[in-house]
Motif scaffolding. Sequence first.
Motif, PDB file in Angstrom:
ATOM      1  N   SER A  30       0.825  -1.215   0.000  1.00 37.27           N
ATOM      2  CA  SER A  30       0.000   0.000   0.000  1.00 37.27           C
ATOM      3  C   SER A  30       0.854   1.258   0.000  1.00 37.27           C
ATOM      4  CB  SER A  30      -0.924   0.031   1.214  1.00 37.27           C
ATOM      5  OG  SER A  30      -1.798  -1.053   1.178  1.00 37.27           O
ATOM      6  N   LYS A  31       1.901   1.238   0.804  1.00 38.96           N
ATOM      7  CA  LYS A  31       2.802   2.401   0.883  1.00 38.96           C
ATOM      8  C   LYS A  31       3.392   2.717  -0.493  1.00 38.96           C
ATOM      9  CE  LYS A  31       7.209   3.882   2.762  1.00 38.96           C
ATOM     10  NZ  LYS A  31       8.337   3.562   3.617  1.00 38.96           N
ATOM     11  N   TYR A  32       3.928   1.698  -1.152  1.00 42.85           N
ATOM     12  CA  TYR A  32       4.585   1.940  -2.433  1.00 42.85           C
ATOM     13  C   TYR A  32       3.591   2.156  -3.567  1.00 42.85           C
ATOM     14  CZ  TYR A  32       9.059   1.500  -0.294  1.00 42.85           C
ATOM     15  OH  TYR A  32      10.158   1.742   0.488  1.00 42.85           O
ATOM     16  N   GLU A  33       2.425   1.546  -3.475  1.00 41.69           N
ATOM     17  CA  GLU A  33       1.393   1.796  -4.473  1.00 41.69           C
ATOM     18  C   GLU A  33       1.003   3.272  -4.443  1.00 41.69           C
ATOM     19  OE1 GLU A  33      -2.564   2.438  -6.051  1.00 41.69           O
ATOM     20  OE2 GLU A  33      -2.115   2.473  -3.909  1.00 41.69           O
ATOM     21  N   ALA A  34       0.881   3.843  -3.246  1.00 39.33           N
ATOM     22  CA  ALA A  34       0.524   5.255  -3.109  1.00 39.33           C
ATOM     23  C   ALA A  34       1.638   6.160  -3.639  1.00 39.33           C
ATOM     24  CB  ALA A  34       0.226   5.585  -1.646  1.00 39.33           C
ATOM     25  N   GLU A  35       2.878   5.802  -3.360  1.00 37.31           N
ATOM     26  CA  GLU A  35       4.000   6.610  -3.850  1.00 37.31           C
ATOM     27  C   GLU A  35       4.085   6.580  -5.369  1.00 37.31           C
ATOM     28  OE1 GLU A  35       7.857   6.375  -1.985  1.00 37.31           O
ATOM     29  OE2 GLU A  35       6.931   5.767  -0.082  1.00 37.31           O
ATOM     30  N   VAL A  36       3.853   5.418  -5.960  1.00 37.52           N
ATOM     31  CA  VAL A  36       3.920   5.281  -7.415  1.00 37.52           C
ATOM     32  C   VAL A  36       2.762   6.030  -8.073  1.00 37.52           C
ATOM     33  CG1 VAL A  36       3.718   3.605  -9.302  1.00 37.52           C
ATOM     34  CG2 VAL A  36       5.240   3.146  -7.374  1.00 37.52           C
ATOM     35  N   TRP A  45      10.881   8.758  -6.614  1.00 38.16           N
ATOM     36  CA  TRP A  45       9.729   8.134  -7.253  1.00 38.16           C
ATOM     37  C   TRP A  45      10.172   6.934  -8.090  1.00 38.16           C
ATOM     38  CZ3 TRP A  45       8.309   7.019 -12.230  1.00 38.16           C
ATOM     39  CH2 TRP A  45       6.990   6.578 -12.411  1.00 38.16           C
ATOM     40  N   GLU A  46      11.257   7.074  -8.829  1.00 36.73           N
ATOM     41  CA  GLU A  46      11.765   5.980  -9.656  1.00 36.73           C
ATOM     42  C   GLU A  46      12.109   4.762  -8.801  1.00 36.73           C
ATOM     43  OE1 GLU A  46      15.091   7.496 -11.862  1.00 36.73           O
ATOM     44  OE2 GLU A  46      13.823   8.693 -13.190  1.00 36.73           O
ATOM     45  N   GLU A  47      12.773   4.989  -7.675  1.00 37.15           N
ATOM     46  CA  GLU A  47      13.144   3.889  -6.792  1.00 37.15           C
ATOM     47  C   GLU A  47      11.919   3.249  -6.151  1.00 37.15           C
ATOM     48  OE1 GLU A  47      16.054   5.774  -4.294  1.00 37.15           O
ATOM     49  OE2 GLU A  47      17.594   5.657  -5.863  1.00 37.15           O
ATOM     50  N   ALA A  48      10.928   4.067  -5.774  1.00 42.21           N
ATOM     51  CA  ALA A  48       9.682   3.531  -5.213  1.00 42.21           C
ATOM     52  C   ALA A  48       8.972   2.663  -6.238  1.00 42.21           C
ATOM     53  CB  ALA A  48       8.776   4.674  -4.744  1.00 42.21           C
TER      54      ALA A  48
END
Length: 130
Positions: A30-36, A45-48
């Motif tokens: 969920s954390k990374y889905e939101a960041e992407v 953003w690229e690393e996330a």
Amino acid sequence: MSEGYMEKALLKLAKQLNAYDEASLMDLWSKYEAEVANFQPTRKWEEATIVFGMIQAVKLKNQLFNYNWAESCGPESMSPRPDFVPVKGEDELFTVGGGKKDSGGKSAGKRNRSGDKRSKVLRLKPREDS
């Protein structure tokens, strides 16, 4: 960077990632889905996005493993179906025991454990301009 070195580095990452269980990785989904979803033209953003893709890759690997394991054990072990729906034209690869389809070719009424509609497996192809 030589191909051999790059391949070794990727295999090392894969081994490290494979050592984690899917449940622990999915806690971060969920954390990374939101960041992407919140695009910013930054290295962060690229690393996330790469982290999100790696989490998705582990989930897909586990789904494929479970599907193939069940298939090798015989048709009676194939229920319930995997948590993913193949892209159009590939559904026959994953059809189990004459799974019922609606008129659009999708599995009728299938939902994953969280109650959401099933995900769709996308076929990734190299860009034609590369």
